[in-house]
Design an enzyme around this catalytic site. Structure first.
Site, mmCIF file in Angstrom:
data_model
loop_
_atom_site.group_PDB
_atom_site.id
_atom_site.type_symbol
_atom_site.label_atom_id
_atom_site.label_comp_id
_atom_site.label_asym_id
_atom_site.label_seq_id
_atom_site.Cartn_x
_atom_site.Cartn_y
_atom_site.Cartn_z
ATOM 1 N N LYS A 206 3.034 6.456 5.347
ATOM 2 C CA LYS A 206 2.095 5.447 4.856
ATOM 3 C C LYS A 206 2.564 4.047 5.207
ATOM 4 O O LYS A 206 3.740 3.722 5.077
ATOM 5 C CB LYS A 206 1.949 5.566 3.334
ATOM 6 C CG LYS A 206 0.888 4.652 2.729
ATOM 7 C CD LYS A 206 -0.502 5.077 3.118
ATOM 8 C CE LYS A 206 -1.552 4.023 2.774
ATOM 9 N NZ LYS A 206 -1.521 2.872 3.708
ATOM 10 N N LYS B 128 -0.263 3.676 -2.526
ATOM 11 C CA LYS B 128 -1.302 4.688 -2.337
ATOM 12 C C LYS B 128 -0.739 6.093 -2.153
ATOM 13 O O LYS B 128 -1.495 7.072 -2.249
ATOM 14 C CB LYS B 128 -2.188 4.306 -1.149
ATOM 15 C CG LYS B 128 -2.995 3.019 -1.373
ATOM 16 C CD LYS B 128 -3.953 2.752 -0.218
ATOM 17 C CE LYS B 128 -4.776 1.485 -0.432
ATOM 18 N NZ LYS B 128 -4.058 0.268 -0.049
ATOM 19 N N SER C 274 -5.904 2.869 4.714
ATOM 20 C CA SER C 274 -5.241 2.085 3.667
ATOM 21 C C SER C 274 -6.280 1.234 2.923
ATOM 22 O O SER C 274 -6.103 0.033 2.709
ATOM 23 C CB SER C 274 -4.140 1.197 4.255
ATOM 24 O OG SER C 274 -3.232 0.803 3.238
ATOM 25 N N SER D 197 0.793 -1.234 0.000
ATOM 26 C CA SER D 197 0.000 0.000 0.000
ATOM 27 C C SER D 197 0.822 1.280 0.000
ATOM 28 O O SER D 197 0.246 2.375 0.000
ATOM 29 C CB SER D 197 -0.952 0.008 1.200
ATOM 30 O OG SER D 197 -2.013 -0.878 0.980
#
Length: 308
Positions: free
Chosen positions: A250, A94, A144, A91
């Site tokens: 993140k 993202k 997420s 992720s």
């Protein structure tokens, strides 16, 4: 006052780096975007060398397969392991999805979660839910959320395929030569990969955007839906609450990628960026990232890196 030759070299390099970001080769003043891009891409691996004993004792047993730790204002490379290796990024994908949504979307648009974007059952968004684009971006980043990422991609570009073209064009613009995006959420697929070095460039570029930085640094948010309901969201990045000075960025996890974390932390005017890939567990990515950030701040303190 007597200074070591290493300290003097650091001082000179800091001054040169600060000036070079603002002025072009012919002395012209650079645009804000040119400065942002150059600063994000600049990594200086010629300066700081770790204390071998302390480095081995503090970092030698980390489980992560790859990492890179950079001081932001100068690009000084403080520590790296397998930083050019192509790996799954989960992720951390993202970050690019969020960046492109902020750059290309109308924050007041309404996005409906349709059945065709409902691909994973662990999502907090549900078919039929409607969000303002701004709020769906925040939900995606804090939770997420894979389905939110897919919904954003389709809304921005019309299709996930077209959005991936945008992602790869932006990666090329950033000089991310070891990166290819094949989806907007980081779900495992062989053609969705990056390297720690490429991802630290992306994270530094993203965090130069004040809206992105605000989202990435939000530990908790009560996110409204268009129908008046609210979705309480706690950021999956536990370092925001556990590590002094953490400001983002993140988390990522898939079985193929392992546990990953993009981190940024700031203390006394010094900002560090860290990418950690394939740590052994979801908890170890936080403890290992904290150890690396501690190491970076200690090295800079002991080298007396001048304030900028």
């Amino acid at each position: 006052m007597k200074h070591s030759s290493r300290f003097i070299a650091l001082l000179l390099m800091t001054l040169v780096a600060s000036c070079s970001f603002c002025m072009g080769p012919e002395g012209e003043v650079r645009s804000e975007e040119e400065i942002r891009l150059e600063r994000a891409c600049h990594i200086d691996s010629t300066t700081l060398l770790p204390d071998s004993v302390w480095y081995r004792d503090s970092l030698g047993k980390l489980s992560a397969e790859a990492w890179i730790l950079v001081e932001d204002s100068t690009g000084f490379l403080l520590s790296a392991k397998n930083d050019n290796k192509r790996m799954f990024m989960a992720s951390l994908t993202k970050m690019m999805t969020c960046l492109l949504a902020l750059e290309n979307g109308n924050m007041g648009d309404t996005v409906v979660i349709t059945q065709d974007v409902f691909l994973t059952k662990d999502s907090r968004v549900r078919p039929g839910d409607s969000y303002l684009l701004d709020n769906l971006i925040r939900e995606m980043m804090l939770q997420s959320d894979n389905n939110a990422a897919t919904a954003l991609a389709k809304h921005i570009a019309g299709s996930t395929e077209s959005f991936c073209e945008m992602m790869n064009a932006k990666a090329a613009y950033l000089g991310m030569d070891s990166t290819h995006f094949a989806n907007a959420n980081g779900m495992p697929i062989d053609s969705n990969y990056s390297s720690a070095r490429d991802l630290v460039v992306l994270s530094r570029y993203c965090m130069a955007d004040s809206v992105f930085a605000s989202i990435a640094g939000t530990p908790f948010m009560d996110i409204p839906l268009a129908d008046g309901r609210h979705l309480p969201c706690e950021n999956t990045n536990l370092l925001l609450q556990q590590y002094e000075g953490c400001i983002g960025v993140k988390t990522g996890y898939t079985r193929q990628a392992g546990s990953c974390l993009a981190s940024a932390a700031e203390r006394n005017g010094t900002r560090l960026f860290l990418i950690l890939l394939n740590s052994r567990s979801r908890s170890s990515r936080f403890t290992e990232s904290a150890a690396l950030l501690d190491y970076g701040f200690r090295v800079l303190q002991e080298e007396h890196l001048p304030e900028r």
